[in-house]
Design a protein around this motif. Structure first.
Motif, PDB file in Angstrom:
ATOM      1  N   GLY A  64      -0.720  -8.889  -0.717  1.00  0.00           N
ATOM      2  CA  GLY A  64      -0.108  -7.747  -1.390  1.00  0.00           C
ATOM      3  C   GLY A  64       1.340  -7.508  -1.028  1.00  0.00           C
ATOM      4  N   LEU A  65       1.807  -8.094   0.064  1.00  0.00           N
ATOM      5  CA  LEU A  65       3.220  -7.980   0.410  1.00  0.00           C
ATOM      6  C   LEU A  65       4.089  -8.842  -0.504  1.00  0.00           C
ATOM      7  CD1 LEU A  65       3.102  -8.123   4.318  1.00  0.00           C
ATOM      8  CD2 LEU A  65       3.081  -6.116   2.837  1.00  0.00           C
ATOM      9  N   ILE A  66       3.464  -9.828  -1.131  1.00  0.00           N
ATOM     10  CA  ILE A  66       4.187 -10.785  -1.964  1.00  0.00           C
ATOM     11  C   ILE A  66       4.005 -10.516  -3.455  1.00  0.00           C
ATOM     12  CG2 ILE A  66       4.380 -13.244  -2.547  1.00  0.00           C
ATOM     13  CD1 ILE A  66       3.195 -13.739   0.330  1.00  0.00           C
ATOM     14  N   ARG A  67       2.764 -10.151  -3.841  1.00  0.00           N
ATOM     15  CA  ARG A  67       2.444  -9.945  -5.262  1.00  0.00           C
ATOM     16  C   ARG A  67       1.327  -8.907  -5.373  1.00  0.00           C
ATOM     17  NH1 ARG A  67       0.677 -14.449  -3.334  1.00  0.00           N
ATOM     18  NH2 ARG A  67      -1.533 -14.901  -3.255  1.00  0.00           N
ATOM     19  N   PRO A  68       1.160  -8.254  -6.529  1.00  0.00           N
ATOM     20  CA  PRO A  68       0.063  -7.302  -6.689  1.00  0.00           C
ATOM     21  C   PRO A  68      -1.280  -7.981  -6.399  1.00  0.00           C
ATOM     22  CG  PRO A  68       1.600  -7.111  -8.509  1.00  0.00           C
ATOM     23  CD  PRO A  68       2.012  -8.339  -7.716  1.00  0.00           C
ATOM     24  N   SER A  69      -2.083  -7.340  -5.552  1.00  0.00           N
ATOM     25  CA  SER A  69      -3.352  -7.916  -5.116  1.00  0.00           C
ATOM     26  C   SER A  69      -4.423  -6.836  -5.063  1.00  0.00           C
ATOM     27  CB  SER A  69      -3.206  -8.559  -3.739  1.00  0.00           C
ATOM     28  OG  SER A  69      -2.226  -9.570  -3.758  1.00  0.00           O
ATOM     29  N   GLY A  70      -5.639  -7.248  -5.323  1.00  0.00           N
ATOM     30  CA  GLY A  70      -6.781  -6.345  -5.233  1.00  0.00           C
ATOM     31  C   GLY A  70      -7.217  -5.843  -6.592  1.00  0.00           C
ATOM     32  N   GLN A  71      -8.541  -5.730  -6.747  1.00  0.00           N
ATOM     33  CA  GLN A  71      -9.101  -5.222  -7.992  1.00  0.00           C
ATOM     34  C   GLN A  71     -10.114  -4.119  -7.736  1.00  0.00           C
ATOM     35  OE1 GLN A  71     -10.783  -8.591  -9.984  1.00  0.00           O
ATOM     36  NE2 GLN A  71      -8.826  -9.615 -10.191  1.00  0.00           N
ATOM     37  N   GLY A  72     -10.405  -3.840  -6.497  1.00  0.00           N
ATOM     38  CA  GLY A  72     -11.431  -2.870  -6.162  1.00  0.00           C
ATOM     39  C   GLY A  72     -10.860  -1.557  -5.672  1.00  0.00           C
ATOM     40  N   ASP A  73     -11.440  -1.054  -4.590  1.00  0.00           N
ATOM     41  CA  ASP A  73     -11.069   0.246  -4.050  1.00  0.00           C
ATOM     42  C   ASP A  73      -9.694   0.255  -3.379  1.00  0.00           C
ATOM     43  OD1 ASP A  73     -13.520   1.145  -4.886  1.00  0.00           O
ATOM     44  OD2 ASP A  73     -14.452   1.022  -2.910  1.00  0.00           O
ATOM     45  N   VAL A  74      -9.232  -0.909  -2.937  1.00  0.00           N
ATOM     46  CA  VAL A  74      -7.922  -1.002  -2.273  1.00  0.00           C
ATOM     47  C   VAL A  74      -7.075  -2.016  -3.022  1.00  0.00           C
ATOM     48  CG1 VAL A  74      -6.702  -1.496  -0.124  1.00  0.00           C
ATOM     49  CG2 VAL A  74      -8.978  -0.444  -0.040  1.00  0.00           C
ATOM     50  N   ARG A  75      -5.857  -1.607  -3.352  1.00  0.00           N
ATOM     51  CA  ARG A  75      -4.924  -2.480  -4.060  1.00  0.00           C
ATOM     52  C   ARG A  75      -3.571  -2.408  -3.356  1.00  0.00           C
ATOM     53  NH1 ARG A  75      -6.820  -0.272  -9.986  1.00  0.00           N
ATOM     54  NH2 ARG A  75      -9.037  -0.589  -9.537  1.00  0.00           N
ATOM     55  N   VAL A  76      -2.932  -3.546  -3.208  1.00  0.00           N
ATOM     56  CA  VAL A  76      -1.668  -3.629  -2.471  1.00  0.00           C
ATOM     57  C   VAL A  76      -0.657  -4.364  -3.342  1.00  0.00           C
ATOM     58  CG1 VAL A  76      -0.578  -4.393  -0.322  1.00  0.00           C
ATOM     59  CG2 VAL A  76      -3.012  -3.785  -0.324  1.00  0.00           C
ATOM     60  N   ARG A  77       0.587  -3.843  -3.352  1.00  0.00           N
ATOM     61  CA  ARG A  77       1.621  -4.515  -4.136  1.00  0.00           C
ATOM     62  C   ARG A  77       2.998  -4.166  -3.584  1.00  0.00           C
ATOM     63  NH1 ARG A  77       3.444  -0.311  -7.417  1.00  0.00           N
ATOM     64  NH2 ARG A  77       1.864   1.241  -7.849  1.00  0.00           N
ATOM     65  N   PRO A  78       3.941  -5.078  -3.772  1.00  0.00           N
ATOM     66  CA  PRO A  78       5.319  -4.771  -3.364  1.00  0.00           C
ATOM     67  C   PRO A  78       5.846  -3.607  -4.210  1.00  0.00           C
ATOM     68  CG  PRO A  78       5.068  -7.101  -3.898  1.00  0.00           C
ATOM     69  CD  PRO A  78       3.819  -6.421  -4.334  1.00  0.00           C
ATOM     70  N   TYR A  79       6.631  -2.736  -3.605  1.00  0.00           N
ATOM     71  CA  TYR A  79       7.243  -1.626  -4.341  1.00  0.00           C
ATOM     72  C   TYR A  79       8.717  -1.926  -4.600  1.00  0.00           C
ATOM     73  CZ  TYR A  79       8.800   3.059  -5.548  1.00  0.00           C
ATOM     74  OH  TYR A  79       9.344   4.135  -6.181  1.00  0.00           O
ATOM     75  N   ASP A  80       9.408  -2.233  -3.535  1.00  0.00           N
ATOM     76  CA  ASP A  80      10.798  -2.659  -3.625  1.00  0.00           C
ATOM     77  C   ASP A  80      11.025  -3.605  -2.453  1.00  0.00           C
ATOM     78  OD1 ASP A  80      11.154  -1.031  -1.367  1.00  0.00           O
ATOM     79  OD2 ASP A  80      12.055   0.601  -2.503  1.00  0.00           O
ATOM     80  N   GLY A  81      12.238  -3.944  -2.164  1.00  0.00           N
ATOM     81  CA  GLY A  81      12.497  -4.892  -1.086  1.00  0.00           C
ATOM     82  C   GLY A  81      12.077  -4.428   0.293  1.00  0.00           C
ATOM     83  N   ASP A  82      11.961  -3.115   0.480  1.00  0.00           N
ATOM     84  CA  ASP A  82      11.684  -2.577   1.806  1.00  0.00           C
ATOM     85  C   ASP A  82      10.310  -1.930   1.966  1.00  0.00           C
ATOM     86  OD1 ASP A  82      14.255  -3.287   2.650  1.00  0.00           O
ATOM     87  OD2 ASP A  82      15.089  -1.412   1.870  1.00  0.00           O
ATOM     88  N   ARG A  83       9.643  -1.636   0.854  1.00  0.00           N
ATOM     89  CA  ARG A  83       8.379  -0.902   0.941  1.00  0.00           C
ATOM     90  C   ARG A  83       7.265  -1.581   0.158  1.00  0.00           C
ATOM     91  NH1 ARG A  83      10.592   4.797  -0.899  1.00  0.00           N
ATOM     92  NH2 ARG A  83      11.621   3.385  -2.327  1.00  0.00           N
ATOM     93  N   THR A  84       6.050  -1.278   0.598  1.00  0.00           N
ATOM     94  CA  THR A  84       4.839  -1.792  -0.037  1.00  0.00           C
ATOM     95  C   THR A  84       3.965  -0.606  -0.422  1.00  0.00           C
ATOM     96  OG1 THR A  84       4.918  -3.830   1.260  1.00  0.00           O
ATOM     97  CG2 THR A  84       2.780  -3.219   0.341  1.00  0.00           C
ATOM     98  N   THR A  85       3.342  -0.693  -1.581  1.00  0.00           N
ATOM     99  CA  THR A  85       2.436   0.346  -2.058  1.00  0.00           C
ATOM    100  C   THR A  85       0.999  -0.069  -1.771  1.00  0.00           C
ATOM    101  OG1 THR A  85       3.923   0.953  -3.855  1.00  0.00           O
ATOM    102  CG2 THR A  85       1.631   1.589  -4.105  1.00  0.00           C
ATOM    103  N   ILE A  86       0.228   0.858  -1.227  1.00  0.00           N
ATOM    104  CA  ILE A  86      -1.206   0.638  -1.043  1.00  0.00           C
ATOM    105  C   ILE A  86      -1.924   1.771  -1.759  1.00  0.00           C
ATOM    106  CG2 ILE A  86      -3.099   0.315   0.588  1.00  0.00           C
ATOM    107  CD1 ILE A  86      -1.032  -0.577   2.652  1.00  0.00           C
ATOM    108  N   GLU A  87      -2.842   1.416  -2.655  1.00  0.00           N
ATOM    109  CA  GLU A  87      -3.620   2.396  -3.417  1.00  0.00           C
ATOM    110  C   GLU A  87      -5.050   2.391  -2.909  1.00  0.00           C
ATOM    111  OE1 GLU A  87      -3.554   1.601  -7.588  1.00  0.00           O
ATOM    112  OE2 GLU A  87      -1.384   1.342  -7.640  1.00  0.00           O
ATOM    113  N   PHE A  88      -5.592   3.589  -2.708  1.00  0.00           N
ATOM    114  CA  PHE A  88      -6.973   3.753  -2.289  1.00  0.00           C
ATOM    115  C   PHE A  88      -7.704   4.508  -3.392  1.00  0.00           C
ATOM    116  CE2 PHE A  88      -4.353   3.483   1.480  1.00  0.00           C
ATOM    117  CZ  PHE A  88      -5.003   2.506   2.211  1.00  0.00           C
ATOM    118  N   HIS A  89      -8.693   3.849  -4.007  1.00  0.00           N
ATOM    119  CA  HIS A  89      -9.442   4.438  -5.117  1.00  0.00           C
ATOM    120  C   HIS A  89     -10.802   4.911  -4.616  1.00  0.00           C
ATOM    121  CE1 HIS A  89      -6.775   2.874  -8.406  1.00  0.00           C
ATOM    122  NE2 HIS A  89      -6.367   2.149  -7.381  1.00  0.00           N
ATOM    123  N   ALA A  90     -11.104   6.188  -4.840  1.00  0.00           N
ATOM    124  CA  ALA A  90     -12.375   6.783  -4.432  1.00  0.00           C
ATOM    125  C   ALA A  90     -12.861   7.682  -5.566  1.00  0.00           C
ATOM    126  CB  ALA A  90     -12.185   7.599  -3.151  1.00  0.00           C
TER     127      ALA A  90
END
Length: 138
Positions: A64-90
């Motif tokens: 997820g630091l490199i490309r959008p990853s995950g299809q379930g409850d947790v998804r990780v993707r780059p946001y910009d050059g300095d930050r990463t987005t992590i989504e938690f689905h419940a």
């Protein structure tokens, strides 16, 4: 030899309980569960008012630091050059956090010193896992 890594990081909460913007989050890697990482959020940052932990694949965090990853409850993707987005689905909703990519990379490097990626299977305790499975629900 170190078998557990814990690292405190700051997370900016995009979708969360009112009045909470930045919270300390604890990242944890334990050699006894070599494929997983755990991310713990303190009570003030949660809707229930109790600490909440999410456990997910270390590889999901890495990819997820490199490309959008995950299809379930947790998804990780780059946001910009300095930050990463992590989504938690419940069932209660979605929480989105922004974290410094450099801190996540540091955590992954430290975890790789405990168990090298690709060698996780060498640290599985199959006897213990089988015993837990055979014990059934408690």
């Amino acid at each position: 030899m170190i078998t557990v890594i814990e690292q405190a990081v700051q997370a900016r909460l995009v979708a969360t309980a009112p009045k909470v913007e930045t919270v300390p989050v604890t990242l944890c890697y334990d050699r006894s569960d070599p494929f997983a990482v755990r991310m713990a959020f303190p009570a003030p940052a949660t809707l229930e008012g109790v600490e909440v932990s999410w456990t997910f694949a270390r590889e999901l965090l890495r990819s997820g630091l490199i490309r959008p990853s995950g299809q379930g409850d947790v998804r990780v993707r780059p946001y910009d050059g300095d930050r990463t987005t992590i989504e938690f689905h419940a069932p209660e909703g979605v929480a989105i956090v922004l974290m410094a990519t450099a801190e996540l990379q540091r955590f992954l490097r430290r975890s790789a010193e405990v168990v090298s990626p690709g060698h996780e299977h060498l640290y599985l305790d199959m006897d213990h896992s089988l015993a837990e499975l055979m014990r059934g629900p408690r």
